[in-house]
Scaffold this motif. Sequence first.
Motif, PDB file in Angstrom:
ATOM      1  N   GLN B  78      -6.406  54.465   1.527  1.00 56.90           N
ATOM      2  CA  GLN B  78      -7.759  54.582   0.963  1.00 56.90           C
ATOM      3  C   GLN B  78      -7.936  53.590  -0.174  1.00 56.90           C
ATOM      4  N   ILE B  79      -6.949  53.557  -1.077  1.00 59.14           N
ATOM      5  CA  ILE B  79      -7.022  52.642  -2.218  1.00 59.14           C
ATOM      6  C   ILE B  79      -6.917  51.197  -1.741  1.00 59.14           C
ATOM      7  N   TRP B  80      -6.007  50.970  -0.784  1.00 62.29           N
ATOM      8  CA  TRP B  80      -5.816  49.631  -0.202  1.00 62.29           C
ATOM      9  C   TRP B  80      -7.149  49.096   0.328  1.00 62.29           C
ATOM     10  N   ASP B  81      -7.807  49.920   1.181  1.00 58.92           N
ATOM     11  CA  ASP B  81      -9.041  49.461   1.820  1.00 58.92           C
ATOM     12  C   ASP B  81     -10.183  49.314   0.814  1.00 58.92           C
ATOM     13  N   LEU B  82     -10.208  50.230  -0.183  1.00 64.69           N
ATOM     14  CA  LEU B  82     -11.250  50.135  -1.206  1.00 64.69           C
ATOM     15  C   LEU B  82     -11.082  48.847  -2.025  1.00 64.69           C
ATOM     16  N   ALA B  83      -9.844  48.555  -2.418  1.00 65.23           N
ATOM     17  CA  ALA B  83      -9.574  47.331  -3.197  1.00 65.23           C
ATOM     18  C   ALA B  83      -9.890  46.099  -2.357  1.00 65.23           C
ATOM     19  N   MET B  84      -9.514  46.144  -1.079  1.00 66.34           N
ATOM     20  CA  MET B  84      -9.760  45.011  -0.189  1.00 66.34           C
ATOM     21  C   MET B  84     -11.265  44.780  -0.033  1.00 66.34           C
ATOM     22  N   LEU B  85     -12.015  45.870   0.138  1.00 71.50           N
ATOM     23  CA  LEU B  85     -13.473  45.764   0.288  1.00 71.50           C
ATOM     24  C   LEU B  85     -14.105  45.097  -0.934  1.00 71.50           C
ATOM     25  N   TRP B  86     -13.790  45.626  -2.107  1.00 68.11           N
ATOM     26  CA  TRP B  86     -14.425  45.110  -3.338  1.00 68.11           C
ATOM     27  C   TRP B  86     -13.996  43.679  -3.629  1.00 68.11           C
ATOM     28  N   LEU B  87     -12.697  43.420  -3.574  1.00 66.08           N
ATOM     29  CA  LEU B  87     -12.224  42.072  -3.904  1.00 66.08           C
ATOM     30  C   LEU B  87     -12.711  41.049  -2.890  1.00 66.08           C
ATOM     31  N   ALA B  88     -12.647  41.387  -1.596  1.00 64.69           N
ATOM     32  CA  ALA B  88     -13.063  40.428  -0.569  1.00 64.69           C
ATOM     33  C   ALA B  88     -14.563  40.153  -0.673  1.00 64.69           C
ATOM     34  N   MET B  89     -15.363  41.202  -0.930  1.00 63.12           N
ATOM     35  CA  MET B  89     -16.807  40.992  -1.029  1.00 63.12           C
ATOM     36  C   MET B  89     -17.164  40.174  -2.267  1.00 63.12           C
ATOM     37  N   LEU B  90     -16.519  40.461  -3.400  1.00 59.20           N
ATOM     38  CA  LEU B  90     -16.816  39.681  -4.607  1.00 59.20           C
ATOM     39  C   LEU B  90     -16.346  38.235  -4.438  1.00 59.20           C
ATOM     40  N   HIS B  91     -15.161  38.057  -3.856  1.00 55.63           N
ATOM     41  CA  HIS B  91     -14.602  36.725  -3.629  1.00 55.63           C
ATOM     42  C   HIS B  91     -15.514  35.941  -2.661  1.00 55.63           C
ATOM     43  N   GLY B  92     -15.916  36.581  -1.583  1.00 55.21           N
ATOM     44  CA  GLY B  92     -16.759  35.925  -0.584  1.00 55.21           C
ATOM     45  C   GLY B  92     -18.155  35.639  -1.121  1.00 55.21           C
ATOM     46  N   THR B  93     -18.718  36.599  -1.871  1.00 54.99           N
ATOM     47  CA  THR B  93     -20.056  36.398  -2.426  1.00 54.99           C
ATOM     48  C   THR B  93     -20.047  35.247  -3.429  1.00 54.99           C
ATOM     49  N   ASN B  94     -19.024  35.197  -4.260  1.00 55.45           N
ATOM     50  CA  ASN B  94     -18.957  34.096  -5.225  1.00 55.45           C
ATOM     51  C   ASN B  94     -18.750  32.758  -4.520  1.00 55.45           C
ATOM     52  N   GLY B  95     -17.982  32.765  -3.430  1.00 53.64           N
ATOM     53  CA  GLY B  95     -17.783  31.534  -2.665  1.00 53.64           C
ATOM     54  C   GLY B  95     -19.086  31.037  -2.056  1.00 53.64           C
ATOM     55  N   VAL B  96     -19.844  31.950  -1.447  1.00 55.49           N
ATOM     56  CA  VAL B  96     -21.112  31.549  -0.833  1.00 55.49           C
ATOM     57  C   VAL B  96     -22.112  31.143  -1.915  1.00 55.49           C
TER      58      VAL B  96
END
Lengths: 113, 154
Positions: B78-96
């Motif tokens: 649960q924590i793994w997927d939550l961290a992955m969701l937030w970090l990947a979305m912030l990382h991807g949003t900042n990249g775009v």
Amino acid sequence: MWSWVGHRVTGVVIFFFLLVHVLDTALVRVDPGAYDAVISAYKNPLMAIGEFGLVAAIMFHAFNGLRLILVDFLKQGPKIQRQLFWTVMVVWVVAVVGFGARHLTLAFTGGGH
Amino acid sequence: MTAQIDAPRAKRIDPKYNRARKSRNNFEMMAWLFMRLSGVVLVVLIFGHLISNLLVGQGVHAIDFGFVAGKWASPLWQIWDLAMLWLAMLHGTNGVRTIINDYAEKDRTRFWLKTVLYVVAAFTVLLGTMVIFTFDPCISETVAKSVAQCGAGA
């Protein structure tokens, strides 16, 4: 320059997949049958080739990203960036071949289904 | 490989139209640092995700509602997927966001592209977070029959 282009292109591809992937996973909150139906699309061999491409993109972005970090933070980074780039390419090819062998075998042999 | 791609915004924009104003904060530096820190963590999180979902056992064939229920029975995933969701979305949003800033030259185009980006990103992060926190394995009859938590055998 090409690694920079590749980093941007793979980044955008991964981002759009991520949006779709959160939406398809969100179906687990709605209906188990609907989730299973959508996920079964991912198990089709044609999709497996797409997944292979996606994972290849993720691996390039990951290894090249680690290279960028080394170039930015290591004192010797900018000097060895070319060697690091070829290291990335070798590690990437090995990882992609390994993943492809496993994933495509599973996809095309039906994995016991 | 003789093609040359100029760095974005290089040479083509007259310096008098340079949109960079004096910044009063170090947001761009923090964003730069965030990309590197989240990048390292994401390599671990996403490789772990790919290994556990695609490489072990039956690989992609094992994935269905029961598979997700089994993973999210553990707080680790649960924590793994939550961290992955937030970090990947912030990382991807900042990249775009960076790419939009580089290639959309009209102020209005940049504004609207980024507005759409932020709305889509916020929706996706909140949806994913809600799904992880409110997931109920018992809505599946197959899972409900076999899990004590859903009253099986009671």
